[in-house]
Design a protein around this motif. Structure first.
Motif, mmCIF file in Angstrom:
data_model
loop_
_atom_site.group_PDB
_atom_site.id
_atom_site.type_symbol
_atom_site.label_atom_id
_atom_site.label_comp_id
_atom_site.label_asym_id
_atom_site.label_seq_id
_atom_site.Cartn_x
_atom_site.Cartn_y
_atom_site.Cartn_z
ATOM 1 N N ASN A 1 -14.549 11.778 4.674
ATOM 2 C CA ASN A 1 -13.342 12.079 5.448
ATOM 3 C C ASN A 1 -13.772 12.848 6.694
ATOM 4 O O ASN A 1 -14.956 12.954 6.994
ATOM 5 C CB ASN A 1 -12.313 12.850 4.608
ATOM 6 N N GLU B 1 -12.993 3.542 -1.739
ATOM 7 C CA GLU B 1 -13.217 4.090 -0.409
ATOM 8 C C GLU B 1 -14.709 4.355 -0.207
ATOM 9 O O GLU B 1 -15.461 4.568 -1.161
ATOM 10 C CB GLU B 1 -12.424 5.390 -0.256
ATOM 11 N N GLY C 1 -9.826 8.608 5.404
ATOM 12 C CA GLY C 1 -11.089 7.944 5.139
ATOM 13 C C GLY C 1 -10.927 6.456 5.370
ATOM 14 O O GLY C 1 -10.059 6.032 6.126
ATOM 15 N N PHE C 2 -11.694 5.624 4.664
ATOM 16 C CA PHE C 2 -11.603 4.182 4.907
ATOM 17 C C PHE C 2 -12.370 3.412 3.849
ATOM 18 O O PHE C 2 -13.149 3.969 3.085
ATOM 19 C CB PHE C 2 -12.154 3.842 6.303
ATOM 20 N N ARG C 3 -12.137 2.109 3.827
ATOM 21 C CA ARG C 3 -12.957 1.138 3.098
ATOM 22 C C ARG C 3 -13.156 -0.060 4.008
ATOM 23 O O ARG C 3 -12.455 -0.213 5.006
ATOM 24 C CB ARG C 3 -12.323 0.757 1.753
ATOM 25 N N ALA D 1 -15.306 5.145 11.704
ATOM 26 C CA ALA D 1 -15.078 4.278 10.543
ATOM 27 C C ALA D 1 -15.404 2.830 10.887
ATOM 28 O O ALA D 1 -16.072 2.123 10.124
ATOM 29 C CB ALA D 1 -13.635 4.408 10.074
ATOM 30 N N TRP E 1 -5.066 -5.243 4.159
ATOM 31 C CA TRP E 1 -4.948 -4.074 3.277
ATOM 32 C C TRP E 1 -3.662 -4.161 2.462
ATOM 33 O O TRP E 1 -3.667 -3.957 1.238
ATOM 34 C CB TRP E 1 -4.975 -2.802 4.113
ATOM 35 N N TRP F 1 -5.825 8.863 3.114
ATOM 36 C CA TRP F 1 -5.280 7.780 3.922
ATOM 37 C C TRP F 1 -6.439 6.898 4.376
ATOM 38 O O TRP F 1 -7.554 7.393 4.585
ATOM 39 C CB TRP F 1 -4.582 8.327 5.167
ATOM 40 N N GLU F 2 -6.192 5.607 4.586
ATOM 41 C CA GLU F 2 -7.271 4.699 4.954
ATOM 42 C C GLU F 2 -7.009 4.041 6.302
ATOM 43 O O GLU F 2 -5.943 3.467 6.536
ATOM 44 C CB GLU F 2 -7.461 3.645 3.867
ATOM 45 N N LEU G 1 -2.835 4.104 9.582
ATOM 46 C CA LEU G 1 -3.407 4.487 8.302
ATOM 47 C C LEU G 1 -2.512 3.933 7.199
ATOM 48 O O LEU G 1 -1.303 3.783 7.384
ATOM 49 C CB LEU G 1 -3.471 6.012 8.168
ATOM 50 N N PRO H 1 -14.774 10.475 -1.201
ATOM 51 C CA PRO H 1 -14.671 9.662 0.019
ATOM 52 C C PRO H 1 -15.128 10.446 1.240
ATOM 53 O O PRO H 1 -14.876 11.651 1.335
ATOM 54 C CB PRO H 1 -13.172 9.334 0.095
ATOM 55 N N SER I 1 -2.403 10.275 0.804
ATOM 56 C CA SER I 1 -3.575 11.103 0.521
ATOM 57 C C SER I 1 -3.289 12.097 -0.598
ATOM 58 O O SER I 1 -2.217 12.126 -1.181
ATOM 59 C CB SER I 1 -3.977 11.884 1.778
#
Length: 252
Positions: free
Chosen positions: A91, A28, A244-246, A98, A116, A199-200, A211, A89, A215
């Motif tokens: 958040n 992340e 959060g995210f990637r 994001a 994903w 969560w992404e 998402l 990460p 988490s």
């Protein structure tokens, strides 16, 4: 980033999804990386005001119909601006933020839901969880467990498993699933934290935004199954300590 060879899969709705080859961040996006983004925005007079606002916003959560006391309590988990959390990460940012971060990084974007999922399930391997078929444990993800699940007022939680991963909220990225040094030397690089931690965000598809992955506060193992999705279409301006995210990219 890691390269993911494309293929096709049958989704949870019974439709066939074709996924082109792509690349995906191993972990992340961190607080440190987000700080670089804001610093870059601050060099441009046109984007400096938005960077200043983001610095403020990323320190608090935002939900509608939530008490001020609850917001203050959850905002303690926002990682931005907190000592010792630069490798945690990022958040407490919105889906839009994001997406803009990923667009700022040359050649990257948010992954689609299907990219994903394809990465998490190991492509045609069709893993139930990102690590395989084994049940969740303190060695495999940072989630709500017996020893470190954050209990919130009026919101009691039943742990996902009986272990203790050691983190009441987020963990530094790349911590899970655990691997020892010998195993690291034998195994190729692998994605980290596709289950748990935060969560992404994935990119919106039509009017649907979502998402993936669960988490640190997730209690139900069904939510971390690679096929499961948390719809957020009605909460696009929300900022959560759990999200959060990637980023993803086309192969070069």
């Amino acid at each position: 980033m890691l390269f993911v060879r494309g293929g096709s899969m049958v989704d949870v709705y019974g439709s066939t999804r074709v996924v082109e080859s792509f690349c995906l961040d191993i972990t992340e996006v961190t607080v440190a990386a987000f700080e670089l983004y804001l610093t870059d925005l601050e060099t441009n007079p046109d984007t400096r005001p938005s960077a200043k606002q983001l610095r403020t916003d990323a320190k608090t959560i935002l939900f509608t119909n939530t008490s001020d006391d609850y917001l203050r309590e959850l905002s303690k988990n926002c990682n931005f601006g907190k000592d010792g959390r630069t490798q945690h990460p990022i958040n407490c940012v919105t889906l839009q933020t994001a997406g803009r971060f990923c667009n700022w990084r040359k050649g990257t974007r948010l992954p689609t839901r299907w990219e994903w999922e394809w990465a998490a399930r190991g492509g045609s391997t069709e893993k139930a969880y990102p690590w395989g078929p084994e049940p969740p444990s303190e060695e495999r993800l940072n989630a709500c467990d017996k020893g470190s699940c954050q209990q919130l007022p009026g919101y009691p939680r039943t742990p996902m498993h009986s272990g203790n991963d050691g983190y009441a909220a987020t963990a530094p990225v790349g911590e899970f699933p655990k691997t020892d040094r010998a195993e690291k030397s034998r195994k190729p690089k692998e994605f980290k934290d596709l289950a748990g931690n935060v969560w992404e965000f994935v990119s919106c598809e039509g009017s649907g935004c979502a998402l993936k992955g669960g988490s640190f506060r997730t209690v139900d193992a069904a939510w971390i199954l690679t096929r499961n999705t948390n719809d957020i279409s009605g909460r696009l301006d929300a900022r959560s300590d759990e999200a959060g995210f990637r980023c993803a990219a086309k192969p070069q």
